[in-house]
Write a protein that holds these residues in place. Sequence first.
Motif, PDB file in Angstrom:
ATOM      1  N   LEU A 167      22.560  47.471  34.466  1.00 22.36           N
ATOM      2  CA  LEU A 167      24.239  47.506  34.827  1.00 22.36           C
ATOM      3  C   LEU A 167      24.169  46.738  36.120  1.00 22.36           C
ATOM      4  O   LEU A 167      23.357  47.140  36.991  1.00 22.36           O
ATOM      5  CB  LEU A 167      24.472  49.064  35.144  1.00 22.36           C
ATOM      6  N   ASN A 168      24.687  45.603  36.104  1.00 19.89           N
ATOM      7  CA  ASN A 168      25.066  44.600  37.326  1.00 19.89           C
ATOM      8  C   ASN A 168      26.354  44.939  37.685  1.00 19.89           C
ATOM      9  O   ASN A 168      27.513  44.745  37.042  1.00 19.89           O
ATOM     10  CB  ASN A 168      24.695  43.101  36.948  1.00 19.89           C
ATOM     11  N   ILE A 169      26.236  45.365  39.063  1.00 21.20           N
ATOM     12  CA  ILE A 169      27.721  45.492  39.593  1.00 21.20           C
ATOM     13  C   ILE A 169      27.693  44.482  40.745  1.00 21.20           C
ATOM     14  O   ILE A 169      27.383  44.878  42.017  1.00 21.20           O
ATOM     15  CB  ILE A 169      27.901  46.971  40.222  1.00 21.20           C
ATOM     16  N   GLY A 170      28.586  43.396  40.565  1.00 24.66           N
ATOM     17  CA  GLY A 170      28.851  42.591  41.499  1.00 24.66           C
ATOM     18  C   GLY A 170      30.169  42.711  41.539  1.00 24.66           C
ATOM     19  O   GLY A 170      30.787  43.906  41.829  1.00 24.66           O
ATOM     20  N   GLY A 171      30.931  41.696  41.829  1.00 30.85           N
ATOM     21  CA  GLY A 171      32.524  41.544  41.879  1.00 30.85           C
ATOM     22  C   GLY A 171      32.852  42.079  40.601  1.00 30.85           C
ATOM     23  O   GLY A 171      33.764  43.005  40.662  1.00 30.85           O
ATOM     24  N   ILE A 172      32.454  41.459  39.456  1.00 32.95           N
ATOM     25  CA  ILE A 172      32.650  42.160  38.279  1.00 32.95           C
ATOM     26  C   ILE A 172      31.570  42.950  38.006  1.00 32.95           C
ATOM     27  O   ILE A 172      30.207  42.624  38.057  1.00 32.95           O
ATOM     28  CB  ILE A 172      33.019  40.946  37.330  1.00 32.95           C
ATOM     29  N   PRO A 191      36.195  45.297  36.666  1.00 30.51           N
ATOM     30  CA  PRO A 191      35.723  45.325  38.158  1.00 30.51           C
ATOM     31  C   PRO A 191      34.658  45.998  38.745  1.00 30.51           C
ATOM     32  O   PRO A 191      34.407  47.241  38.077  1.00 30.51           O
ATOM     33  CB  PRO A 191      37.217  45.873  38.690  1.00 30.51           C
ATOM     34  N   GLY A 192      33.836  45.457  39.302  1.00 27.68           N
ATOM     35  CA  GLY A 192      32.787  46.259  39.909  1.00 27.68           C
ATOM     36  C   GLY A 192      33.065  46.369  41.541  1.00 27.68           C
ATOM     37  O   GLY A 192      33.984  47.445  41.892  1.00 27.68           O
ATOM     38  N   ASN A 193      32.470  45.626  42.448  1.00 29.91           N
ATOM     39  CA  ASN A 193      33.131  45.929  43.702  1.00 29.91           C
ATOM     40  C   ASN A 193      34.342  44.908  44.207  1.00 29.91           C
ATOM     41  O   ASN A 193      35.036  45.031  45.303  1.00 29.91           O
ATOM     42  CB  ASN A 193      31.941  45.308  44.772  1.00 29.91           C
ATOM     43  N   MET A 194      34.875  44.245  43.353  1.00 30.18           N
ATOM     44  CA  MET A 194      35.921  43.079  43.622  1.00 30.18           C
ATOM     45  C   MET A 194      37.175  43.875  44.238  1.00 30.18           C
ATOM     46  O   MET A 194      37.517  43.273  45.230  1.00 30.18           O
ATOM     47  CB  MET A 194      36.200  42.398  42.418  1.00 30.18           C
ATOM     48  N   LEU A 195      37.749  44.795  43.645  1.00 36.18           N
ATOM     49  CA  LEU A 195      38.661  45.531  44.106  1.00 36.18           C
ATOM     50  C   LEU A 195      38.571  46.310  45.410  1.00 36.18           C
ATOM     51  O   LEU A 195      39.530  46.004  46.288  1.00 36.18           O
ATOM     52  CB  LEU A 195      39.667  46.161  43.010  1.00 36.18           C
ATOM     53  N   LYS A 240      33.524  40.182  25.536  1.00 35.68           N
ATOM     54  CA  LYS A 240      34.486  40.159  26.309  1.00 35.68           C
ATOM     55  C   LYS A 240      34.022  39.841  27.552  1.00 35.68           C
ATOM     56  O   LYS A 240      33.012  40.240  28.024  1.00 35.68           O
ATOM     57  CB  LYS A 240      35.373  41.362  26.465  1.00 35.68           C
ATOM     58  N   SER A 241      34.726  39.140  28.520  1.00 39.81           N
ATOM     59  CA  SER A 241      34.319  38.733  29.732  1.00 39.81           C
ATOM     60  C   SER A 241      35.816  38.437  30.841  1.00 39.81           C
ATOM     61  O   SER A 241      36.536  38.100  30.073  1.00 39.81           O
ATOM     62  CB  SER A 241      33.659  37.387  29.645  1.00 39.81           C
ATOM     63  N   THR A 242      35.401  38.639  32.063  1.00 39.33           N
ATOM     64  CA  THR A 242      36.525  38.496  32.824  1.00 39.33           C
ATOM     65  C   THR A 242      36.367  38.191  34.378  1.00 39.33           C
ATOM     66  O   THR A 242      34.867  37.649  34.498  1.00 39.33           O
ATOM     67  CB  THR A 242      37.378  39.913  32.936  1.00 39.33           C
ATOM     68  N   GLY A 243      37.016  37.954  35.082  1.00 41.02           N
ATOM     69  CA  GLY A 243      36.777  37.607  36.498  1.00 41.02           C
ATOM     70  C   GLY A 243      37.892  37.795  37.543  1.00 41.02           C
ATOM     71  O   GLY A 243      38.909  38.479  37.327  1.00 41.02           O
ATOM     72  N   ARG A 244      38.034  37.100  38.636  1.00 42.63           N
ATOM     73  CA  ARG A 244      38.814  36.975  39.910  1.00 42.63           C
ATOM     74  C   ARG A 244      40.322  36.721  39.648  1.00 42.63           C
ATOM     75  O   ARG A 244      41.103  37.069  40.002  1.00 42.63           O
ATOM     76  CB  ARG A 244      38.464  36.360  40.884  1.00 42.63           C
ATOM     77  N   GLU A 245      40.118  35.843  38.389  1.00 40.19           N
ATOM     78  CA  GLU A 245      41.595  35.240  37.854  1.00 40.19           C
ATOM     79  C   GLU A 245      42.232  36.562  37.298  1.00 40.19           C
ATOM     80  O   GLU A 245      43.559  36.285  37.095  1.00 40.19           O
ATOM     81  CB  GLU A 245      41.355  34.200  36.887  1.00 40.19           C
ATOM     82  N   LYS A 246      41.707  37.638  36.938  1.00 38.65           N
ATOM     83  CA  LYS A 246      42.259  38.558  36.102  1.00 38.65           C
ATOM     84  C   LYS A 246      42.702  39.764  37.141  1.00 38.65           C
ATOM     85  O   LYS A 246      43.475  40.301  37.369  1.00 38.65           O
ATOM     86  CB  LYS A 246      41.584  39.107  35.048  1.00 38.65           C
ATOM     87  N   CYS A 294      21.822  46.950  39.313  1.00 37.78           N
ATOM     88  CA  CYS A 294      21.296  45.894  40.138  1.00 37.78           C
ATOM     89  C   CYS A 294      22.692  45.089  40.751  1.00 37.78           C
ATOM     90  O   CYS A 294      23.746  45.640  40.411  1.00 37.78           O
ATOM     91  CB  CYS A 294      20.497  44.734  39.414  1.00 37.78           C
ATOM     92  N   GLY A 295      22.523  44.238  41.819  1.00 39.20           N
ATOM     93  CA  GLY A 295      23.966  43.897  42.324  1.00 39.20           C
ATOM     94  C   GLY A 295      24.237  44.706  43.576  1.00 39.20           C
ATOM     95  O   GLY A 295      23.767  45.913  43.909  1.00 39.20           O
ATOM     96  N   GLY A 296      25.158  44.347  44.049  1.00 41.07           N
ATOM     97  CA  GLY A 296      25.760  44.876  45.447  1.00 41.07           C
ATOM     98  C   GLY A 296      26.246  46.345  45.416  1.00 41.07           C
ATOM     99  O   GLY A 296      25.829  47.224  46.101  1.00 41.07           O
ATOM    100  N   GLY A 297      26.471  46.816  44.246  1.00 43.65           N
ATOM    101  CA  GLY A 297      26.988  48.039  43.920  1.00 43.65           C
ATOM    102  C   GLY A 297      25.889  49.192  44.135  1.00 43.65           C
ATOM    103  O   GLY A 297      26.061  50.402  44.318  1.00 43.65           O
TER     104      GLY A 297
END
Length: 368
Positions: A167-172, A191-195, A240-246, A294-297
Amino acid sequence: MSIGNYYIGIMSGTSLDAIDVVIAQRTERGLIQIAGMAPAMPETLRQQLLTICADKKFDLQTLGEVDHLFALTCADVVNQLLKKSKIDASQITAIGSHGQTIFHSPLTAMPFTQQIGDSNIIAAKTTIPCISDFRRMDMAYGGQGAPLVPAFHQALFAIPTEQRIILNIGGIANVSILGADNSVLGYDTGPGNMLMDAWIEKCLGEPYDKNGHFAQQGYVNKALLEKLLTDEYFSLSAPKSTGREKFNLLWLEQHLVHKQLSNVDIQRTLLEFTAITIADQIKLHSEKAAVFVCGGGALNPLLMQRLQQRLTNHIVSDTNALNVDPMFVEAIAFAWLAEQRLLENPIPLKSVTGAARDAILGCVYLPR
């Protein structure tokens, strides 16, 4: 060009908090990190990227200059790491650079994804071949171009005796389901850390909620949580994939209209929202597999606690348990992708992205 044992990976994700750079070495165990650093994104550059990603008004001159500046910054970090590690650039076979995603649109009539960070500049300033543009060939074959890391997770972490979940917890947040039968499934859970990052920056001017301290002061608001969970993204099937634009601050504020909530309660609710959307997806695919984060989360103890509490049949730990620094897993993945490109190996991603076939990913930029 000859294929050596040392590669560099550069990754800056949707959090926009740092530029992660690693030097990795090919060993019998796989591609292993031998050095790394993650300097904070320069604030001026970060704000420029946020402006572009937020779809605010900007011109092509600005886009071109930020593309150039981001590449210069990446090259500078690479050179700093080489100096710190006392490794000469001539020992590095190639750099794998993800670039900074400014827009990802896999489901429109003309699907595309756009990353910036001119690889010509990175190659010229480091004197090392740079490989980038890893997503678009997958999209050319009908895939979503994301996430890319499940193929690397499979190569490094999969074992034939048990199912594992990375599990990667970055922005997403994205999840890789690694089967004991060598199968792999992966997608963005949301969303991971983004919001959480966006909200604490709005409230306190801080780029992230260190140790989840701000969220710990609040309580989950059930009405807001239920409203956030109604977004159609969570009912979509993979791929499915997403990002900051959503998922961004505007998306969040649209859900806060007419709600009088304290800032800490909103932060706590966003953390719970992230934990639920991740845990629900993991439970769809596994009853008890170990989960490695892994990731910032992975550095947020409250988020890790809530994941474990929602995944009662699973053991949740970070990738240190697998002898890989959780902060550099994605950067190592792009070092691996660079190596695979030079070996001309197709990346096994069609089961992840929905592409018609596995493809050789990345374009090579030579400093000569």
